[in-house]
Design a protein around this motif. Structure first.
Motif, short mmCIF file in Angstrom:
data_model
loop_
_atom_site.label_atom_id
_atom_site.label_comp_id
_atom_site.label_asym_id
_atom_site.label_seq_id
_atom_site.Cartn_x
_atom_site.Cartn_y
_atom_site.Cartn_z
N SER A 191 0.94 -1.17 -0.11
CA SER A 191 -0.17 -0.01 -0.12
C SER A 191 0.90 1.17 0.01
CB SER A 191 -0.97 -0.05 1.17
OG SER A 191 -1.86 -1.00 1.07
N ARG A 192 2.15 1.32 0.68
CA ARG A 192 3.09 2.13 0.84
C ARG A 192 3.59 2.58 -0.61
NH1 ARG A 192 6.43 5.33 4.24
NH2 ARG A 192 7.12 6.85 3.08
N ILE A 193 3.76 1.38 -1.43
CA ILE A 193 4.21 1.49 -2.63
C ILE A 193 3.31 2.04 -3.39
CG2 ILE A 193 4.76 0.40 -4.73
CD1 ILE A 193 6.38 -1.81 -2.90
N GLU A 194 1.91 1.76 -3.73
CA GLU A 194 0.86 2.26 -4.33
C GLU A 194 0.86 4.00 -4.14
OE1 GLU A 194 -3.84 1.94 -5.25
OE2 GLU A 194 -2.90 1.64 -3.25
N GLN A 195 0.80 4.33 -2.78
CA GLN A 195 0.59 5.55 -2.55
C GLN A 195 1.72 6.43 -2.62
OE1 GLN A 195 -0.14 6.23 1.67
NE2 GLN A 195 0.54 8.09 1.86
N ASP A 196 3.14 6.15 -2.69
CA ASP A 196 4.26 6.78 -2.96
C ASP A 196 5.19 6.52 -4.03
OD1 ASP A 196 3.28 8.54 -0.93
OD2 ASP A 196 4.30 7.35 0.71
N ASP A 205 12.55 3.63 4.16
CA ASP A 205 11.05 3.90 4.36
C ASP A 205 10.13 2.85 4.51
OD1 ASP A 205 11.78 6.64 4.06
OD2 ASP A 205 11.65 6.59 1.79
N ALA A 206 10.31 1.65 3.48
CA ALA A 206 9.43 0.58 3.45
C ALA A 206 9.70 -0.35 4.62
CB ALA A 206 9.84 -0.35 2.17
N ALA A 207 11.13 -0.47 5.19
CA ALA A 207 11.25 -1.19 6.34
C ALA A 207 10.46 -0.60 7.60
CB ALA A 207 12.76 -1.25 6.75
N HIS A 216 16.94 -7.31 7.50
CA HIS A 216 15.90 -8.22 7.39
C HIS A 216 14.82 -7.85 6.46
CE1 HIS A 216 13.07 -11.25 9.31
NE2 HIS A 216 12.11 -10.27 9.41
N PHE A 217 14.42 -6.77 6.40
CA PHE A 217 13.43 -6.29 5.40
C PHE A 217 13.84 -6.78 3.89
CE2 PHE A 217 11.52 -3.51 2.06
CZ PHE A 217 10.38 -3.47 2.22
N MET A 218 14.96 -6.46 3.65
CA MET A 218 15.15 -6.86 2.22
C MET A 218 15.39 -8.33 2.06
SD MET A 218 18.55 -4.26 1.26
CE MET A 218 19.23 -4.50 2.64
N ARG A 219 15.80 -9.22 2.79
CA ARG A 219 15.64 -10.54 2.84
C ARG A 219 14.18 -11.07 2.68
NH1 ARG A 219 19.73 -10.41 6.70
NH2 ARG A 219 18.04 -10.82 8.32
N TRP A 220 13.46 -10.48 3.73
CA TRP A 220 11.94 -11.17 3.78
C TRP A 220 11.16 -10.51 2.65
CZ3 TRP A 220 8.09 -7.32 4.40
CH2 TRP A 220 6.66 -7.55 4.49
N THR A 225 8.16 -12.07 -2.47
CA THR A 225 7.66 -11.39 -3.74
C THR A 225 8.62 -11.99 -4.75
OG1 THR A 225 9.17 -9.32 -3.76
CG2 THR A 225 7.20 -9.35 -2.74
N GLY A 226 9.97 -12.61 -4.39
CA GLY A 226 10.66 -13.24 -5.60
C GLY A 226 11.48 -12.01 -6.22
N ARG A 227 11.40 -10.93 -5.71
CA ARG A 227 12.12 -9.39 -6.21
C ARG A 227 12.81 -8.90 -5.16
NH1 ARG A 227 7.38 -9.05 -10.09
NH2 ARG A 227 8.16 -9.31 -12.15
N SER A 228 13.72 -8.00 -5.49
CA SER A 228 14.19 -7.00 -4.62
C SER A 228 13.29 -5.76 -4.44
CB SER A 228 15.82 -6.57 -5.05
OG SER A 228 15.56 -5.63 -6.10
N PHE A 229 13.34 -5.43 -3.34
CA PHE A 229 12.42 -4.10 -3.13
C PHE A 229 12.66 -2.99 -4.40
CE2 PHE A 229 11.63 0.32 -1.62
CZ PHE A 229 10.30 0.15 -1.48
N ALA A 230 13.85 -2.62 -4.59
CA ALA A 230 14.17 -1.85 -5.60
C ALA A 230 13.40 -2.08 -7.07
CB ALA A 230 15.73 -1.40 -5.77
N GLY A 231 13.89 -3.52 -7.40
CA GLY A 231 13.32 -4.34 -8.69
C GLY A 231 11.96 -3.99 -8.83
N TYR A 232 11.14 -4.34 -7.65
CA TYR A 232 9.71 -4.49 -7.63
C TYR A 232 9.11 -2.90 -7.85
CZ TYR A 232 5.15 -5.79 -6.23
OH TYR A 232 3.83 -6.16 -6.30
N LEU A 233 9.87 -2.00 -7.09
CA LEU A 233 9.25 -0.81 -7.45
C LEU A 233 9.77 -0.15 -8.64
CD1 LEU A 233 8.44 2.01 -6.26
CD2 LEU A 233 10.57 2.54 -5.25
#
Length: 288
Positions: A191-196, A205-207, A216-220, A225-233
Protein backbone atom coordinates in the motif's frame (compact mmCIF):
# COMPACT_ATOMS: atom_id res chain seq x y z
CA UNK A 1 -6.47 2.46 0.54
CA UNK A 2 -7.07 3.01 -3.15
CA UNK A 3 -7.64 0.46 -5.83
CA UNK A 4 -4.13 -0.60 -6.88
CA UNK A 5 -3.38 -3.21 -4.21
CA UNK A 6 -6.61 -3.37 -2.25
CA UNK A 7 -9.00 -3.69 -5.14
CA UNK A 8 -12.36 -2.00 -4.59
CA UNK A 9 -13.73 -2.09 -8.13
CA UNK A 10 -16.96 -4.07 -8.52
CA UNK A 11 -16.54 -6.75 -11.14
CA UNK A 12 -20.17 -7.74 -11.61
CA UNK A 13 -23.79 -6.90 -11.03
CA UNK A 14 -24.88 -7.16 -7.41
CA UNK A 15 -27.82 -9.29 -8.50
CA UNK A 16 -25.51 -11.79 -10.24
CA UNK A 17 -22.08 -11.30 -8.68
CA UNK A 18 -20.10 -13.44 -11.13
CA UNK A 19 -17.89 -12.29 -13.98
CA UNK A 20 -15.15 -13.63 -16.25
CA UNK A 21 -12.34 -11.58 -17.80
CA UNK A 22 -10.15 -13.08 -20.55
CA UNK A 23 -6.58 -11.76 -20.16
CA UNK A 24 -3.19 -12.30 -21.73
CA UNK A 25 0.24 -11.70 -20.25
CA UNK A 26 2.32 -9.91 -21.55
CA UNK A 27 -0.05 -8.59 -24.24
CA UNK A 28 -2.35 -6.81 -21.79
CA UNK A 29 0.35 -6.18 -19.15
CA UNK A 30 3.70 -7.75 -18.34
CA UNK A 31 2.82 -8.33 -14.72
CA UNK A 32 -0.06 -7.87 -12.27
CA UNK A 33 1.28 -6.47 -8.98
CA UNK A 34 0.40 -8.25 -5.77
CA UNK A 35 -3.04 -7.14 -4.61
CA UNK A 36 -6.06 -8.39 -2.72
CA UNK A 37 -9.81 -7.88 -2.65
CA UNK A 38 -12.90 -8.97 -0.75
CA UNK A 39 -14.18 -11.19 -3.56
CA UNK A 40 -13.24 -14.71 -4.63
CA UNK A 41 -10.98 -15.14 -7.64
CA UNK A 42 -10.20 -18.17 -9.78
CA UNK A 43 -7.37 -18.00 -12.32
CA UNK A 44 -7.93 -20.57 -15.08
CA UNK A 45 -4.96 -20.87 -17.47
CA UNK A 46 -6.17 -21.56 -21.00
CA UNK A 47 -2.93 -21.43 -22.98
CA UNK A 48 0.80 -20.84 -22.49
CA UNK A 49 2.67 -20.36 -19.23
CA UNK A 50 3.55 -17.68 -16.68
CA UNK A 51 4.07 -17.11 -12.97
CA UNK A 52 1.19 -17.01 -10.49
CA UNK A 53 1.77 -15.98 -6.87
CA UNK A 54 -0.75 -16.51 -4.05
CA UNK A 55 0.42 -15.10 -0.72
CA UNK A 56 3.99 -16.44 -0.39
CA UNK A 57 3.64 -19.34 -2.83
CA UNK A 58 4.89 -18.97 -6.39
CA UNK A 59 3.85 -21.34 -9.17
CA UNK A 60 4.97 -21.82 -12.74
CA UNK A 61 1.51 -21.89 -14.30
CA UNK A 62 0.85 -24.15 -17.27
CA UNK A 63 -2.10 -24.65 -19.60
CA UNK A 64 -5.08 -26.03 -17.71
CA UNK A 65 -3.91 -25.00 -14.22
CA UNK A 66 -6.58 -23.62 -11.89
CA UNK A 67 -5.68 -21.31 -8.96
CA UNK A 68 -8.07 -20.60 -6.10
CA UNK A 69 -7.65 -17.20 -4.41
CA UNK A 70 -9.72 -16.65 -1.28
CA UNK A 71 -10.91 -13.18 -0.18
CA UNK A 72 -8.21 -11.06 1.40
CA UNK A 73 -5.31 -13.15 0.06
CA UNK A 74 -2.50 -11.55 -1.89
CA UNK A 75 -2.08 -12.64 -5.49
CA UNK A 76 -0.28 -11.47 -8.59
CA UNK A 77 0.93 -12.64 -11.99
CA UNK A 78 3.96 -12.08 -14.17
CA UNK A 79 5.21 -13.22 -17.53
CA UNK A 80 8.20 -15.43 -18.21
CA UNK A 81 10.73 -14.68 -21.00
CA UNK A 82 9.59 -15.59 -24.51
CA UNK A 83 6.24 -16.92 -23.28
CA UNK A 84 2.69 -15.63 -23.11
CA UNK A 85 -0.17 -16.83 -20.95
CA UNK A 86 -3.87 -16.61 -21.75
CA UNK A 87 -6.14 -17.07 -18.77
CA UNK A 88 -9.61 -16.45 -17.46
CA UNK A 89 -9.94 -14.23 -14.41
CA UNK A 90 -13.13 -15.46 -12.70
CA UNK A 91 -14.35 -13.13 -9.95
CA UNK A 92 -17.42 -13.44 -7.75
CA UNK A 93 -18.62 -12.38 -4.33
CA UNK A 94 -18.62 -15.02 -1.62
CA UNK A 95 -22.30 -14.19 -1.09
CA UNK A 96 -22.91 -15.64 -4.56
CA UNK A 97 -22.43 -19.10 -3.03
CA UNK A 98 -24.97 -18.48 -0.28
CA UNK A 99 -25.29 -16.83 3.09
CA UNK A 100 -27.40 -16.60 6.19
CA UNK A 101 -27.13 -19.12 9.01
CA UNK A 102 -27.55 -22.38 7.13
CA UNK A 103 -25.15 -25.29 7.63
CA UNK A 104 -23.30 -24.62 4.36
CA UNK A 105 -22.38 -21.13 5.48
CA UNK A 106 -21.50 -22.06 9.06
CA UNK A 107 -19.64 -25.30 8.31
CA UNK A 108 -17.82 -24.33 5.14
CA UNK A 109 -18.02 -20.75 3.84
CA UNK A 110 -17.36 -18.83 7.06
CA UNK A 111 -14.41 -21.02 8.17
CA UNK A 112 -12.98 -20.62 4.66
CA UNK A 113 -13.28 -16.82 4.71
CA UNK A 114 -11.99 -16.57 8.30
CA UNK A 115 -8.89 -18.61 7.49
CA UNK A 116 -9.71 -21.61 9.69
CA UNK A 117 -9.68 -23.94 6.70
CA UNK A 118 -7.09 -24.10 3.94
CA UNK A 119 -8.28 -25.08 0.47
CA UNK A 120 -5.94 -26.22 -2.30
CA UNK A 121 -4.43 -23.17 -4.01
CA UNK A 122 -3.49 -24.94 -7.24
CA UNK A 123 -5.45 -27.66 -9.02
CA UNK A 124 -3.47 -29.22 -11.87
CA UNK A 125 -4.14 -31.93 -14.41
CA UNK A 126 -2.38 -34.47 -12.22
CA UNK A 127 -4.91 -34.01 -9.40
CA UNK A 128 -7.69 -36.58 -9.12
CA UNK A 129 -10.37 -33.89 -8.82
CA UNK A 130 -9.10 -31.87 -11.81
CA UNK A 131 -11.51 -33.30 -14.39
CA UNK A 132 -14.55 -32.51 -12.28
CA UNK A 133 -13.38 -29.04 -11.27
CA UNK A 134 -12.40 -27.98 -14.79
CA UNK A 135 -15.73 -29.35 -16.04
CA UNK A 136 -17.55 -27.08 -13.53
CA UNK A 137 -15.74 -24.01 -14.86
CA UNK A 138 -16.18 -25.01 -18.50
CA UNK A 139 -19.90 -25.59 -17.94
CA UNK A 140 -20.26 -22.20 -16.22
CA UNK A 141 -18.50 -20.59 -19.20
CA UNK A 142 -20.91 -22.25 -21.60
CA UNK A 143 -23.94 -21.15 -19.59
CA UNK A 144 -22.72 -17.54 -19.42
CA UNK A 145 -22.08 -17.52 -23.17
CA UNK A 146 -25.45 -18.96 -24.18
CA UNK A 147 -27.54 -17.56 -21.30
CA UNK A 148 -30.37 -20.11 -21.54
CA UNK A 149 -33.32 -19.82 -19.16
CA UNK A 150 -32.10 -20.56 -15.64
CA UNK A 151 -28.43 -20.15 -16.52
CA UNK A 152 -27.78 -18.21 -13.29
CA UNK A 153 -28.91 -21.21 -11.27
CA UNK A 154 -26.68 -23.42 -13.38
CA UNK A 155 -23.61 -21.25 -12.78
CA UNK A 156 -24.23 -21.15 -9.04
CA UNK A 157 -24.77 -24.91 -8.99
CA UNK A 158 -21.46 -25.55 -10.79
CA UNK A 159 -19.59 -23.34 -8.32
CA UNK A 160 -21.16 -25.06 -5.32
CA UNK A 161 -20.11 -28.42 -6.78
CA UNK A 162 -16.60 -27.05 -7.37
CA UNK A 163 -16.26 -25.98 -3.74
CA UNK A 164 -17.67 -29.26 -2.45
CA UNK A 165 -14.80 -30.96 -4.30
CA UNK A 166 -12.24 -28.53 -2.90
CA UNK A 167 -13.46 -29.11 0.65
CA UNK A 168 -12.80 -32.82 0.27
CA UNK A 169 -9.13 -31.83 0.05
CA UNK A 170 -9.17 -29.08 2.68
CA UNK A 171 -6.97 -28.99 5.76
CA UNK A 172 -6.96 -27.10 9.06
CA UNK A 173 -4.96 -23.87 8.79
CA UNK A 174 -3.10 -24.11 12.11
CA UNK A 175 -0.37 -21.73 11.02
CA UNK A 176 -2.79 -19.13 9.69
CA UNK A 177 -2.44 -16.61 12.52
CA UNK A 178 1.35 -16.23 12.20
CA UNK A 179 1.23 -16.24 8.41
CA UNK A 180 -1.60 -13.72 8.40
CA UNK A 181 0.47 -11.30 10.50
CA UNK A 182 3.30 -11.51 7.98
CA UNK A 183 0.95 -11.09 5.01
CA UNK A 184 -0.60 -8.13 6.81
CA UNK A 185 2.80 -6.44 6.97
CA UNK A 186 3.37 -7.12 3.29
CA UNK A 187 0.01 -5.50 2.52
CA UNK A 188 1.14 -2.39 4.40
CA UNK A 189 4.33 -2.21 2.33
CA UNK A 190 2.46 -2.72 -0.94
CA UNK A 191 0.00 0.00 0.00
CA UNK A 192 2.91 2.34 0.71
CA UNK A 193 4.34 1.58 -2.73
CA UNK A 194 1.01 2.36 -4.35
CA UNK A 195 0.68 5.60 -2.43
CA UNK A 196 4.25 6.89 -2.92
CA UNK A 197 5.68 5.09 -5.99
CA UNK A 198 6.04 8.46 -7.74
CA UNK A 199 8.15 9.87 -4.91
CA UNK A 200 11.57 8.98 -3.50
CA UNK A 201 10.92 5.74 -1.65
CA UNK A 202 13.83 3.99 0.06
CA UNK A 203 14.35 0.60 1.64
CA UNK A 204 14.47 2.39 5.00
CA UNK A 205 11.05 3.92 4.37
CA UNK A 206 9.55 0.53 3.50
CA UNK A 207 11.27 -1.27 6.39
CA UNK A 208 9.88 1.28 8.84
CA UNK A 209 6.34 0.48 7.68
CA UNK A 210 6.57 -3.04 9.10
CA UNK A 211 9.10 -2.43 11.87
CA UNK A 212 11.98 -4.43 10.36
CA UNK A 213 15.65 -3.59 10.06
CA UNK A 214 16.78 -2.84 6.52
CA UNK A 215 18.72 -6.10 6.18
CA UNK A 216 15.86 -8.24 7.49
CA UNK A 217 13.37 -6.35 5.33
CA UNK A 218 15.37 -6.88 2.15
CA UNK A 219 15.62 -10.64 2.76
CA UNK A 220 11.96 -10.91 3.76
CA UNK A 221 10.68 -8.87 0.81
CA UNK A 222 12.66 -10.92 -1.71
CA UNK A 223 11.41 -14.17 -0.18
CA UNK A 224 7.83 -12.85 -0.24
CA UNK A 225 7.78 -11.44 -3.77
CA UNK A 226 10.67 -13.05 -5.62
CA UNK A 227 12.20 -9.62 -6.26
CA UNK A 228 14.29 -7.04 -4.50
CA UNK A 229 12.41 -4.02 -3.19
CA UNK A 230 14.16 -1.74 -5.70
CA UNK A 231 13.40 -4.13 -8.56
CA UNK A 232 9.76 -4.41 -7.58
CA UNK A 233 9.37 -0.64 -7.31
CA UNK A 234 10.99 -0.08 -10.72
CA UNK A 235 8.74 -2.66 -12.37
CA UNK A 236 5.67 -1.11 -10.78
CA UNK A 237 6.67 2.33 -12.05
CA UNK A 238 7.33 0.98 -15.55
CA UNK A 239 3.89 -0.66 -15.64
CA UNK A 240 2.33 2.67 -14.69
CA UNK A 241 4.32 4.30 -17.48
CA UNK A 242 3.21 1.68 -20.00
CA UNK A 243 -0.42 2.28 -19.06
CA UNK A 244 0.02 6.04 -19.50
CA UNK A 245 1.69 5.55 -22.89
CA UNK A 246 -1.30 3.53 -24.04
CA UNK A 247 -3.99 5.76 -22.57
CA UNK A 248 -2.79 9.38 -22.42
CA UNK A 249 -1.31 12.07 -24.62
CA UNK A 250 1.32 13.14 -22.11
CA UNK A 251 4.87 13.43 -23.39
CA UNK A 252 7.36 10.71 -22.51
CA UNK A 253 9.19 13.13 -20.23
CA UNK A 254 5.96 14.02 -18.40
CA UNK A 255 5.11 10.33 -17.94
CA UNK A 256 8.61 9.47 -16.73
CA UNK A 257 8.51 12.22 -14.12
CA UNK A 258 4.96 11.42 -13.05
CA UNK A 259 5.79 7.77 -12.29
CA UNK A 260 8.91 8.59 -10.29
CA UNK A 261 11.86 8.79 -12.71
CA UNK A 262 13.91 11.99 -12.43
CA UNK A 263 16.30 11.01 -15.22
CA UNK A 264 14.80 10.53 -18.70
CA UNK A 265 17.80 8.59 -19.99
CA UNK A 266 17.54 6.15 -17.09
CA UNK A 267 13.80 5.76 -17.69
CA UNK A 268 14.36 5.06 -21.40
CA UNK A 269 17.06 2.50 -20.62
CA UNK A 270 14.98 0.63 -18.03
CA UNK A 271 11.85 0.76 -20.20
CA UNK A 272 13.69 -0.64 -23.20
CA UNK A 273 15.22 -3.39 -21.06
CA UNK A 274 11.80 -4.46 -19.81
CA UNK A 275 9.68 -4.07 -22.94
CA UNK A 276 12.41 -4.58 -25.56
CA UNK A 277 11.48 -1.34 -27.31
CA UNK A 278 11.67 2.39 -26.68
CA UNK A 279 8.74 4.20 -25.03
CA UNK A 280 7.93 5.98 -28.31
CA UNK A 281 7.89 2.68 -30.22
CA UNK A 282 5.73 1.14 -27.48
CA UNK A 283 3.22 3.99 -27.82
CA UNK A 284 3.07 3.68 -31.62
CA UNK A 285 2.65 -0.09 -31.42
CA UNK A 286 -0.15 0.26 -28.84
CA UNK A 287 -2.08 2.60 -31.16
CA UNK A 288 -1.88 0.26 -34.15
Amino acid sequence: MSSGYYETKRHSDTMFAYNVYPCTIPKDFSFVPLHWQDSMEIIYVKRGSGIVQVDYEMFTAEQGDIYIVLPGHLHGLQSVPNESMEYENIIFDISFLGGGIDICSQKYLQPMVNGRVRLPVRVGKEDAMYGQISACLDAADGLCSGRPAGYELGVKGRLLLLFSLLFRNASDEKGYAAEHRDVGKLKLVLSRIEQDYDKRLTVRDAADVCGYSESHFMRWFREATGRSFAGYLIEYRLEKAAYALRNSEETILEIAQRVGFDNLSNFNRLFRKKFEMTPSRFRKKSIL
